[in-house]
Design a protein around this motif. Structure first.
Motif, PDB file in Angstrom:
ATOM      1  N   SER A 122       0.825  -1.198   0.000  1.00  0.00           N
ATOM      2  CA  SER A 122       0.000   0.000   0.000  1.00  0.00           C
ATOM      3  C   SER A 122       0.865   1.256   0.000  1.00  0.00           C
ATOM      4  CB  SER A 122      -0.911   0.008   1.227  1.00  0.00           C
ATOM      5  OG  SER A 122      -0.126   0.133   2.410  1.00  0.00           O
ATOM      6  N   TYR A 123       0.199   2.386  -0.249  1.00  0.00           N
ATOM      7  CA  TYR A 123       0.901   3.676  -0.249  1.00  0.00           C
ATOM      8  C   TYR A 123       1.494   3.971   1.130  1.00  0.00           C
ATOM      9  CZ  TYR A 123       1.672   8.727  -0.525  1.00  0.00           C
ATOM     10  OH  TYR A 123       2.237   9.973  -0.475  1.00  0.00           O
ATOM     11  N   ASN A 124       0.672   3.783   2.162  1.00  0.00           N
ATOM     12  CA  ASN A 124       1.167   4.076   3.519  1.00  0.00           C
ATOM     13  C   ASN A 124       2.287   3.123   3.932  1.00  0.00           C
ATOM     14  OD1 ASN A 124      -0.498   6.267   4.001  1.00  0.00           O
ATOM     15  ND2 ASN A 124      -2.174   4.999   4.804  1.00  0.00           N
ATOM     16  N   GLY A 125       2.187   1.857   3.506  1.00  0.00           N
ATOM     17  CA  GLY A 125       3.256   0.918   3.838  1.00  0.00           C
ATOM     18  C   GLY A 125       4.577   1.331   3.225  1.00  0.00           C
ATOM     19  N   LEU A 126       4.553   1.721   1.947  1.00  0.00           N
ATOM     20  CA  LEU A 126       5.773   2.165   1.288  1.00  0.00           C
ATOM     21  C   LEU A 126       6.276   3.463   1.898  1.00  0.00           C
ATOM     22  CD1 LEU A 126       7.907   2.004  -0.892  1.00  0.00           C
ATOM     23  CD2 LEU A 126       6.278   2.995  -2.512  1.00  0.00           C
ATOM     24  N   LYS A 127       5.351   4.359   2.205  1.00  0.00           N
ATOM     25  CA  LYS A 127       5.754   5.633   2.823  1.00  0.00           C
ATOM     26  C   LYS A 127       6.458   5.395   4.153  1.00  0.00           C
ATOM     27  CE  LYS A 127       3.905   9.930   4.753  1.00  0.00           C
ATOM     28  NZ  LYS A 127       2.703  10.720   5.064  1.00  0.00           N
ATOM     29  N   ASN A 128       5.943   4.476   4.955  1.00  0.00           N
ATOM     30  CA  ASN A 128       6.570   4.190   6.249  1.00  0.00           C
ATOM     31  C   ASN A 128       7.996   3.672   6.077  1.00  0.00           C
ATOM     32  OD1 ASN A 128       4.331   4.980   7.702  1.00  0.00           O
ATOM     33  ND2 ASN A 128       3.433   2.918   7.736  1.00  0.00           N
ATOM     34  N   TYR A 129       8.208   2.781   5.089  1.00  0.00           N
ATOM     35  CA  TYR A 129       9.558   2.286   4.828  1.00  0.00           C
ATOM     36  C   TYR A 129      10.500   3.445   4.482  1.00  0.00           C
ATOM     37  CZ  TYR A 129       7.838  -2.556   4.554  1.00  0.00           C
ATOM     38  OH  TYR A 129       7.310  -3.769   4.842  1.00  0.00           O
ATOM     39  N   ILE A 130      10.060   4.308   3.573  1.00  0.00           N
ATOM     40  CA  ILE A 130      10.932   5.391   3.102  1.00  0.00           C
ATOM     41  C   ILE A 130      11.212   6.387   4.218  1.00  0.00           C
ATOM     42  CG2 ILE A 130      11.143   7.267   1.435  1.00  0.00           C
ATOM     43  CD1 ILE A 130       9.287   5.663  -0.432  1.00  0.00           C
ATOM     44  N   ILE A 131      10.180   6.725   5.023  1.00  0.00           N
ATOM     45  CA  ILE A 131      10.377   7.671   6.129  1.00  0.00           C
ATOM     46  C   ILE A 131      11.357   7.101   7.149  1.00  0.00           C
ATOM     47  CG2 ILE A 131       9.239   8.831   8.055  1.00  0.00           C
ATOM     48  CD1 ILE A 131       8.603  10.098   5.398  1.00  0.00           C
ATOM     49  N   ARG A 132      11.231   5.808   7.485  1.00  0.00           N
ATOM     50  CA  ARG A 132      12.176   5.184   8.426  1.00  0.00           C
ATOM     51  C   ARG A 132      13.591   5.201   7.859  1.00  0.00           C
ATOM     52  NH1 ARG A 132       9.640  -0.464   9.195  1.00  0.00           N
ATOM     53  NH2 ARG A 132      11.769  -0.935   9.863  1.00  0.00           N
ATOM     54  N   TYR A 133      13.712   4.975   6.570  1.00  0.00           N
ATOM     55  CA  TYR A 133      15.019   5.009   5.899  1.00  0.00           C
ATOM     56  C   TYR A 133      15.637   6.405   6.016  1.00  0.00           C
ATOM     57  CZ  TYR A 133      18.220   5.138   1.864  1.00  0.00           C
ATOM     58  OH  TYR A 133      19.314   5.298   1.040  1.00  0.00           O
ATOM     59  N   PHE A 134      14.840   7.439   5.787  1.00  0.00           N
ATOM     60  CA  PHE A 134      15.333   8.813   5.902  1.00  0.00           C
ATOM     61  C   PHE A 134      15.731   9.142   7.345  1.00  0.00           C
ATOM     62  CE2 PHE A 134      12.625  10.256   2.035  1.00  0.00           C
ATOM     63  CZ  PHE A 134      13.627   9.828   1.182  1.00  0.00           C
ATOM     64  N   LYS A 135      14.852   8.820   8.286  1.00  0.00           N
ATOM     65  CA  LYS A 135      15.101   9.201   9.681  1.00  0.00           C
ATOM     66  C   LYS A 135      16.291   8.467  10.277  1.00  0.00           C
ATOM     67  CE  LYS A 135      10.411  10.542  11.044  1.00  0.00           C
ATOM     68  NZ  LYS A 135       9.291  10.248  11.974  1.00  0.00           N
ATOM     69  N   GLY A 136      16.536   7.244   9.826  1.00  0.00           N
ATOM     70  CA  GLY A 136      17.626   6.448  10.392  1.00  0.00           C
ATOM     71  C   GLY A 136      18.968   6.698   9.766  1.00  0.00           C
ATOM     72  N   GLY A 137      19.106   7.751   8.959  1.00  0.00           N
ATOM     73  CA  GLY A 137      20.399   8.068   8.365  1.00  0.00           C
ATOM     74  C   GLY A 137      20.680   7.339   7.081  1.00  0.00           C
ATOM     75  N   ARG A 138      19.624   6.773   6.460  1.00  0.00           N
ATOM     76  CA  ARG A 138      19.738   6.075   5.174  1.00  0.00           C
ATOM     77  C   ARG A 138      20.711   4.897   5.237  1.00  0.00           C
ATOM     78  NH1 ARG A 138      21.079  10.740   1.131  1.00  0.00           N
ATOM     79  NH2 ARG A 138      22.353  11.331   2.909  1.00  0.00           N
ATOM     80  N   THR A 139      20.682   4.187   6.340  1.00  0.00           N
ATOM     81  CA  THR A 139      21.465   2.961   6.494  1.00  0.00           C
ATOM     82  C   THR A 139      20.515   1.768   6.523  1.00  0.00           C
ATOM     83  OG1 THR A 139      21.408   3.039   8.910  1.00  0.00           O
ATOM     84  CG2 THR A 139      23.231   4.171   7.815  1.00  0.00           C
ATOM     85  N   LYS A 140      21.057   0.601   6.293  1.00  0.00           N
ATOM     86  CA  LYS A 140      20.236  -0.610   6.281  1.00  0.00           C
ATOM     87  C   LYS A 140      19.654  -0.904   7.654  1.00  0.00           C
ATOM     88  CE  LYS A 140      20.342  -5.287   4.352  1.00  0.00           C
ATOM     89  NZ  LYS A 140      21.182  -6.297   3.691  1.00  0.00           N
ATOM     90  N   SER A 141      20.421  -0.585   8.698  1.00  0.00           N
ATOM     91  CA  SER A 141      19.950  -0.861  10.053  1.00  0.00           C
ATOM     92  C   SER A 141      18.770   0.023  10.443  1.00  0.00           C
ATOM     93  CB  SER A 141      21.091  -0.669  11.056  1.00  0.00           C
ATOM     94  OG  SER A 141      21.600   0.640  10.984  1.00  0.00           O
ATOM     95  N   SER A 142      18.539   1.124   9.704  1.00  0.00           N
ATOM     96  CA  SER A 142      17.395   1.980  10.026  1.00  0.00           C
ATOM     97  C   SER A 142      16.070   1.281   9.730  1.00  0.00           C
ATOM     98  CB  SER A 142      17.480   3.286   9.227  1.00  0.00           C
ATOM     99  OG  SER A 142      17.378   3.045   7.833  1.00  0.00           O
ATOM    100  N   LEU A 143      16.105   0.200   8.952  1.00  0.00           N
ATOM    101  CA  LEU A 143      14.889  -0.517   8.575  1.00  0.00           C
ATOM    102  C   LEU A 143      14.649  -1.768   9.414  1.00  0.00           C
ATOM    103  CD1 LEU A 143      15.274  -0.159   4.714  1.00  0.00           C
ATOM    104  CD2 LEU A 143      13.710   1.088   6.189  1.00  0.00           C
TER     105      LEU A 143
END
Length: 713
Positions: A122-143
């Motif tokens: 879904s749109y919100n599911g993808l948005k949540n992934y991308i927002i977590r990626y941004f907030k966590g410093g764009r590292t794999k561990s942010s997800l």
């Protein structure tokens, strides 16, 4: 202030934002609100800097939003969810023509639609992934999913008499409660019957484990001893065995132990990156790392009479600008994991503190640092699952050069050559190459000329690197049109600064704790009553003292804690926090200051030297101890003979024992009288000696005067 990606800023209202992307050409800065689930938004760079100058926003020193979790501490479901969300985000990122498009709505929506259709989310599911990626410093561990906030992760339920879990249907065997003893049995059974070249099935390993550890009796049949198992309700089930196997299993260990290392390397290890991409985007895009045995012999910093051999020098160079970003000097083996990881950590963090230890004050502009996009290495130090996981968790791609292709890393090979040329004319103990006939008669071995310690050599290398970065002219560097227009000098730091302003490379930084966690080697230390013990060194910190660690260790016994450390400087170690977030620094105790700023190799050399000295002294001690034993035996033998000759055998045992206290009193008086007589005799002897000396002096003088009188007549 120099603005960099991943920096955190806090408003006076408490709102926190993270810098995600900086377009140096348009001067647009994209930031994200860390306390909401909204998309990033743009700001004018000038406006942003004005807010900072007016102290309306302040830079945060600590990144409390980056989560640090070691790979082995993640469950399989956490890894699966992280890897899936990472694939989704990377697919979304690759659908866009430019990274900046992730932050612009009209471009982002197109990429999201394609990603949603491909992965069926879904749109919100993808948005949540991308927002977590941004907030966590764009590292794999942010997800990594935040399971640690739910339930009692990692805490096993207490073992009681009642069987845990749901009741079984049809009176089938529900197994037994698995306690620490049972887990130990499972682990031994797996090591004995599963992790070997026989390739037994897991079911066979389970059955053989039951035979070895749960059979209570046995019977003889045809001369063969047959084990008898108890009732099934007293045995663990196969499903329980399978469950704990999955929790304890290491896939790499399983493949290597059952099929061999070669099969693992050929068919199962990760294959990442390539070596064909360049660094045309800008500074920090591509780094090269390599090591060499430097052409000089060093002496021990503890005893300069001891020659300790040639050091290994690791360098990390930015391909775009030729700036040397990091280094490491040690006596580790060539292409070692430890040396490479410390050099990479050095290239991604500030060197001001390190240089200050050697009496050199620098700025970050002279000796910059950043987290790169890609690292180019040969097939030596950066090969292995541990390294791949460490680098990948920082959002970095490893590129490997083909075998026997040193020309792929000509930039860093040139840097090694330049450092050698600067050091060799002046240093003692340098390697002499090219004399095919060997040493001339009377010529001294160049190894015997060594005078520099590793600290002094490191100081020279730092100064050479600073010269290279700020003064060295790159004659063969080809300037582009923009550089020619702005008259950029062919000096590494000038090219670096130009690239930061005009190129679109990702100039990233990450918290020091994150970098140390993933790149520094890890181990276990022991908390004792005397301090945190690691390799026979002791450490402490205010945190440990305030929380009574050492008192607890003295009362309840010691325990182990996981640490990471810098092998080239054991002045401090870093202990992982109990909640899995961040590190705590523990410093070397004052009475061990002789080991300050010393690396693991030097400390091991010193301890080896001390052990050799102790062994020699123990040999001498043993010889002297045997001499002492002989002298004691001789004295006892003489005393025994004298006592036997004077003993009155007519006395009974009770008569001999009777009156011991009175005998002791008489002996004490006798010893005192004997001491007075010896003192009086000594005074008489001293007086007589003085008289003799005076007469002797008188005779000498008289003889001399008499001779003079005869001459006068």
């Amino acid at each position: 202030m120099k603005l960099a990606e991943n920096m955190l800023f806090k408003y006076s209202s408490g709102k926190v934002i993270r810098v995600l992307y900086i377009n140096q050409i348009t001067s647009i800065v994209y930031v994200i609100d860390m306390d909401s689930n909204k998309w990033p938004y743009p700001m004018e760079k000038e406006t942003f800097l004005t807010l900072h100058k007016n102290k309306e926003i302040i830079a945060m020193d600590e990144d409390v939003y980056s989560r640090v979790v070691l790979e082995e501490e993640l469950s399989e479901i956490e890894k699966l969810k992280r890897d899936y969300s990472w694939d989704v985000v990377m697919y979304f990122k690759n659908t866009l023509a430019d990274e900046e498009h992730m932050y612009i709505s009209k471009y982002r929506q197109k990429g999201m639609k394609e990603t949603m259709a491909t992965f069926g989310i879904s749109y919100n599911g993808l948005k949540n992934y991308i927002i977590r990626y941004f907030k966590g410093g764009r590292t794999k561990s942010s997800l990594i999913p935040s399971f640690y906030r739910c339930g009692a992760k990692g805490k096993e339920r207490k073992v009681g008499e009642k069987k845990r879990g749901r009741p079984r249907l049809n009176n089938t065997n529900g197994g037994v409660n698995i306690d620490d003893r049972m887990k130990k049995i499972f682990r031994v059974g797996l090591n004995r019957y599963y992790y070997n070249e026989r390739k037994n099935s897991l079911k066979t390993a389970y059955e053989l484990t039951l035979r070895d550890y749960f059979a209570t009796e046995s019977i003889q049949e045809n001369g063969v001893k047959i084990p008898i198992l108890p009732n099934t309700e007293n045995l663990p089930t196969y499903n329980q065995f399978l469950y704990w196997f999955k929790r304890m299993n290491n896939s790499k260990k399983e493949i290597i132990s059952r099929s061999g290392t070669r099969v693992y390397q050929q068919n199962f290890r990760s294959i990442i990156g390539d070596s064909t991409q360049d660094a045309g985007i800008g500074p920090g895009t591509l780094l090269q790392i390599d090591s060499t045995v430097f052409d000089i012999y060093l002496v021990s910093s503890f005893n300069r009479d001891i020659i300790v051999g040639r050091p290994i020098l690791f360098l990390v160079v930015d391909v775009y600008s030729r700036v040397i970003l990091g280094f490491n000097i040690s006596f580790e083996s060539l292409n070692s994991y430890t040396g490479a990881m410390v050099a990479l950590a050095n290239s991604m963090t500030s060197k001001k503190g390190l240089c200050r230890k050697f009496g050199i004050d620098i700025t970050d502009e002279e000796f910059p640092y950043c987290v790169p996009q890609r690292i180019l290495a040969d097939r030596g130090e950066l090969v292995g699952r541990q390294i791949e996981n460490a680098i990948e968790n920082l959002g970095i791609i490893i590129q490997q050069t083909p075998p026997y292709h040193a020309d792929y890393k000509a930039i860093i090979e040139s840097a090694f050559n330049l450092l050698n040329l600067k050091v060799k004319p002046f240093a003692d103990g340098v390697v002499v190459i090219g004399n095919k006939k060997g040493k001339e008669r009377g010529e001294q071995d160049y190894r015997l000329k060594a005078t520099l310690t590793i600290e002094e050599f490191t100081k020279i290398i730092i100064k050479c690197i600073l010269f290279h970065n700020t003064q060295h002219v790159l004659n063969d560097y080809v300037l582009d049109e923009t550089m020619l227009e702005e008259k950029v000098e062919k000096i590494p730091i000038k090219i670096w600064e130009h690239g930061l302003k005009h190129k679109k490379g990702q100039f990233r930084i990450l918290p020091d704790e994150v970098i140390k966690t993933y790149l520094f080697p890890s181990d276990y230390a022991t908390v004792t009553a005397r301090g945190v013990s690691y390799r026979k060194l002791l450490y402490a910190s205010d945190y440990a003292l305030q929380n009574g660690w050492f008192q607890k260790a003295r009362i309840h016994g010691s325990w182990r804690v996981k640490i990471c450390y810098n092998p080239s400087d054991l002045s401090a170690i870093y202990i992982f926090n109990e909640n899995g977030k961040g590190l705590r620094k523990f410093d070397l105790l004052d009475h061990l200051s002789m080991y300050t700023n010393k690396g693991l190799d030097e400390i091991e050399q010193l301890k080896k030297h001390e052990q050799e000295m102790d062994n020699k002294n123990k040999e001498k001690e043993l010889q002297e101890k045997l001499k002492l034993y002989s002298e004691i035996e001789n004295i006892v033998k003489e005393a025994r003979e004298k006592t036997e000759s004077e003993r009155d055998y007519s006395k009974s045992k009770s008569q001999r024992i009777k009156g011991i206290k009175e005998n002791q009193k008489n002996e004490r008086l006798l010893q005192r009288e004997k001491a007075r007589e010896e003192l009086a005799m000594k005074e008489i002897v001293d007086e007589f000696t003085d008289e003799v000396d005076e007469f002797a002096l008188f005779r000498v003088i008289s003889d001399g005067n008499w001779e003079e009188s005869d001459d006068g007549q």
